[in-house]
Design an enzyme around this catalytic site. Structure first.
Site, PDB file in Angstrom:
ATOM      1  N   ILE A 115      15.214   1.428 -58.687  1.00 55.08           N
ATOM      2  CA  ILE A 115      15.319   2.881 -58.799  1.00 55.08           C
ATOM      3  C   ILE A 115      13.900   3.374 -58.547  1.00 55.08           C
ATOM      4  O   ILE A 115      12.943   2.889 -59.151  1.00 55.08           O
ATOM      5  CB  ILE A 115      15.878   3.324 -60.178  1.00 55.08           C
ATOM      6  CG1 ILE A 115      15.964   4.855 -60.272  1.00 55.08           C
ATOM      7  CG2 ILE A 115      15.099   2.755 -61.350  1.00 55.08           C
ATOM      8  CD1 ILE A 115      16.725   5.366 -61.502  1.00 55.08           C
ATOM      9  N   SER A 116      13.735   4.266 -57.586  1.00 58.10           N
ATOM     10  CA  SER A 116      12.390   4.657 -57.137  1.00 58.10           C
ATOM     11  C   SER A 116      11.588   5.333 -58.240  1.00 58.10           C
ATOM     12  O   SER A 116      12.137   5.937 -59.160  1.00 58.10           O
ATOM     13  CB  SER A 116      12.489   5.613 -55.945  1.00 58.10           C
ATOM     14  OG  SER A 116      12.915   4.926 -54.796  1.00 58.10           O
ATOM     15  N   GLN A 117      10.273   5.230 -58.086  1.00 56.81           N
ATOM     16  CA  GLN A 117       9.349   5.928 -58.977  1.00 56.81           C
ATOM     17  C   GLN A 117       9.611   7.434 -58.872  1.00 56.81           C
ATOM     18  O   GLN A 117       9.721   7.966 -57.762  1.00 56.81           O
ATOM     19  CB  GLN A 117       7.926   5.595 -58.536  1.00 56.81           C
ATOM     20  CG  GLN A 117       6.841   6.228 -59.364  1.00 56.81           C
ATOM     21  CD  GLN A 117       5.458   5.893 -58.813  1.00 56.81           C
ATOM     22  OE1 GLN A 117       5.323   5.078 -57.900  1.00 56.81           O
ATOM     23  NE2 GLN A 117       4.443   6.518 -59.354  1.00 56.81           N
ATOM     24  N   ARG A 142      17.634  10.598 -65.816  1.00 58.56           N
ATOM     25  CA  ARG A 142      17.306   9.320 -65.155  1.00 58.56           C
ATOM     26  C   ARG A 142      17.721   8.110 -65.995  1.00 58.56           C
ATOM     27  O   ARG A 142      18.061   7.058 -65.454  1.00 58.56           O
ATOM     28  CB  ARG A 142      15.798   9.278 -64.850  1.00 58.56           C
ATOM     29  CG  ARG A 142      15.366   8.092 -63.975  1.00 58.56           C
ATOM     30  CD  ARG A 142      13.901   8.212 -63.575  1.00 58.56           C
ATOM     31  NE  ARG A 142      13.493   7.178 -62.630  1.00 58.56           N
ATOM     32  CZ  ARG A 142      12.705   6.154 -62.938  1.00 58.56           C
ATOM     33  NH1 ARG A 142      12.237   6.028 -64.165  1.00 58.56           N
ATOM     34  NH2 ARG A 142      12.367   5.262 -62.028  1.00 58.56           N
TER      35      ARG A 142
END
EC number: 2.1.1.77
Length: 213
Positions: free
Chosen positions: A63-65, A37
């Site tokens: 950027i999503s959790q 990530r």
């Protein structure tokens, strides 16, 4: 573009965190544990890469959790070889997770800045989506339909009909529905006209924007 033992250790800690929050699908946990990530974020923010939170990226997107990515992916119930349509490529992080699961990924992004960046970046990490498209997610990708699963990674004020229409019988649509706060919703296509609907609590996403190009 380094992925060190330290990064791998931090990822394992992240996997443990999302496990305690209720993610059970071993394949999803393994995918989160494999995708670097930190490489999807600006190098100045490495400290944030393996915290379980969303983070700003270019074009006013996030950027999503990781928990949210894992939650949506688990609902999608991806099998190896499944044809998956992703609405909102963004940083490409969710795309990479789907690729890790062996899905054939088709992804649409309407922010040109993100699209240009991600289409070059994903292959460098070894993630090859079947098709990355610059376009309007509300319309889906009719020329590639039907899909085993469709995942929407932005908050939709309503459920776009074309997405439901592009599901195979038995296919699943995972979509956060709502304006300020979204309810994570799963649709399962039972036949040509009937869909089963399930709701899974509240989330917050950046809005799904209609095509302004």
């Amino acid at each position: 573009m380094k992925d060190t033992f330290k990064h791998k250790g931090l990822r394992q800690q992240l996997v443990n965190i999302i496990k305690t929050k209720g993610i059970q699908d071993e394949n999803v946990l393994k995918a989160i544990g494999n995708v670097p990530r930190h490489l999807f974020m600006d190098s100045g923010f490495l400290d944030h890469a393996y915290q379980d939170k969303a983070f700003p990226i270019a074009a006013d997107q996030t950027i999503s959790q990781p928990y949210t990515v894992a939650f949506q992916t688990e609902l999608l119930n991806v099998k190896k070889g499944d044809k998956i349509l992703e609405i909102g490529t963004g940083s490409g992080y969710q795309t990479a997770v789907l690729c890790e699961l062996g899905a054939k990924v088709f992804s649409i992004e309407r922010q040109l800045e993100l699209f240009k960046k991600t289409i070059n970046f994903l292959p460098k990490l070894g993630y090859r989506a079947k098709k990355l498209v610059f376009g309007d997610g509300y319309k889906g990708l009719p020329e590639e339909a039907p899909f085993d699963g469709i995942i929407v990674t932005a908050g939709a004020p309503f459920v776009p009909k074309p997405l439901l229409n592009q599901l195979k019988i038995g296919g699943r649509l995972v979509i956060p529905v709502g304006n300020d706060v979204q309810v994570m919703t799963l649709f399962i296509r039972k036949d040509e006209k009937e869909f089963e609907q399930h709701e899974f609590g509240e989330f917050r996403f950046v809005p799904l924007l209609e095509d302004k190009n």
